[in-house]
Design a protein around this motif. Structure first.
Motif, short mmCIF file in Angstrom:
data_model
loop_
_atom_site.label_atom_id
_atom_site.label_comp_id
_atom_site.label_asym_id
_atom_site.label_seq_id
_atom_site.Cartn_x
_atom_site.Cartn_y
_atom_site.Cartn_z
N MET A 1 28.75 -17.82 -25.04
CA MET A 1 28.42 -19.50 -25.71
C MET A 1 26.94 -20.48 -25.33
O MET A 1 26.77 -20.21 -24.30
CB MET A 1 29.88 -19.73 -25.20
N ASN B 1 27.37 -23.69 -31.04
CA ASN B 1 28.45 -22.95 -30.95
C ASN B 1 29.44 -23.43 -31.98
O ASN B 1 30.71 -23.69 -31.86
CB ASN B 1 29.08 -23.21 -29.68
N ILE C 1 34.03 -23.15 -32.00
CA ILE C 1 33.83 -23.31 -30.86
C ILE C 1 35.67 -23.87 -30.89
O ILE C 1 35.45 -24.76 -31.43
CB ILE C 1 33.25 -24.40 -29.97
N ARG C 2 36.14 -23.75 -29.78
CA ARG C 2 37.69 -23.80 -29.98
C ARG C 2 37.70 -25.22 -28.29
O ARG C 2 36.26 -25.11 -27.67
CB ARG C 2 38.49 -23.08 -29.25
N ASP D 1 37.08 -24.69 -25.48
CA ASP D 1 36.05 -24.35 -24.60
C ASP D 1 35.27 -25.79 -24.33
O ASP D 1 34.56 -25.56 -22.94
CB ASP D 1 35.71 -23.26 -25.66
N GLU E 1 35.94 -26.44 -20.86
CA GLU E 1 35.69 -26.17 -19.50
C GLU E 1 34.18 -26.54 -19.34
O GLU E 1 33.90 -27.06 -18.23
CB GLU E 1 36.23 -24.56 -20.08
#
Lengths: 138, 138
Positions: A1, B47, B50-51, B54, B57
């Motif tokens: 990432m 990214n 990306i979720r 993610d 975090e």
DNA sequence: TATTGTTATACTCTATAACTATA
DNA sequence: TATAGTTATAGAGTATAACAATA
């Protein structure tokens, strides 16, 4: 990432400040104090008779927000207000306030030491000066 | 007027962060973006797919607060959500989102340059590394 | 059983407008 | 007229608990 934010000193400045403030809030919780209240106690302790307006300026907070803050310090018997003239009050610490301030310093010094532990010894002074220049000369 | 706070690097760190964030908020106002929204755009741009989890975090924010944030980015047509599996969404920038991200970078780079202008050239790297160590290794 | 996203909600911090009393 | 303190209020920003759906 990928994390392009990692390249930004400004982002690091923000994250470092939040991390430190979280730790400070935790330490002050035992003293039943908020961060701004603790800074007010420090300034009142160093400047007996200081007025609310002085605190407002030195701490860069809004005047209205000073009112409940001082009221709470007074309510707990940590601070006394004495009329300076017809419209302003001088603030001083009570003995209980002095005792509390001593405990504040323990928390703050611990925190500062932890902070400084991440700074190379020969860099501490310039680190501090740089941060001060950022907010004072922005 | 005495100011014992002036001796505390931690206090300077806080004031510097607030000062910089005020300036950033001002710059982002023209883009109709909040600070956290801008950081989410940066990470989605870097990214694709990306979720939300993610982002949560990496940005160290609370999951529930991610919901209205992403919803707003989607509502404005800056971000698209595509189901990755039955419970998570992959986020990507739309062309409008990419264009907005370019404008975010202009604002951020200006800000970073202004920040760095207060740091001696030969100190920039260690300044950045120090701040990063503070929040990552606290 | 753990994870993802969500809903509802609450709490803290900070900001603004308008007021009173005094210098 | 400007300043000190106040009141009421609003807005961000962030936090917690509980839930549904899916891995």
């Amino acid at each position: 990432m990928k994390d392009p934010l990692a390249k930004l000193p400004g982002y690091a400045l923000r994250r470092a400040s939040v991390t430190m403030m979280d730790a400070l809030s935790e330490g002050l919780k035992d003293l039943d104090l908020k961060f701004t209240e603790s800074t007010a106690l420090v300034l009142i302790g160093a400047n007996p008779g200081i007025r609310q307006a002085d605190l407002v300026e030195m701490l860069a907070i809004q005047r209205p927000n000073m009112v409940p803050l001082v009221a709470r310090l007074e309510m707990h018997g940590w601070v006394e207000r004495a009329a300076v003239d017809g419209r302003s009050f001088g603030l001083t610490l009570t003995p209980a306030g002095e005792a509390l301030l001593n405990r504040v310093w323990v928390v703050v010094n611990d925190l500062e030491q932890r902070l400084i532990s991440h700074v190379r010894t020969d860099q501490v002074e310039i680190f501090h000066k740089t941060l001060t220049a950022i907010w004072q000369n922005w």
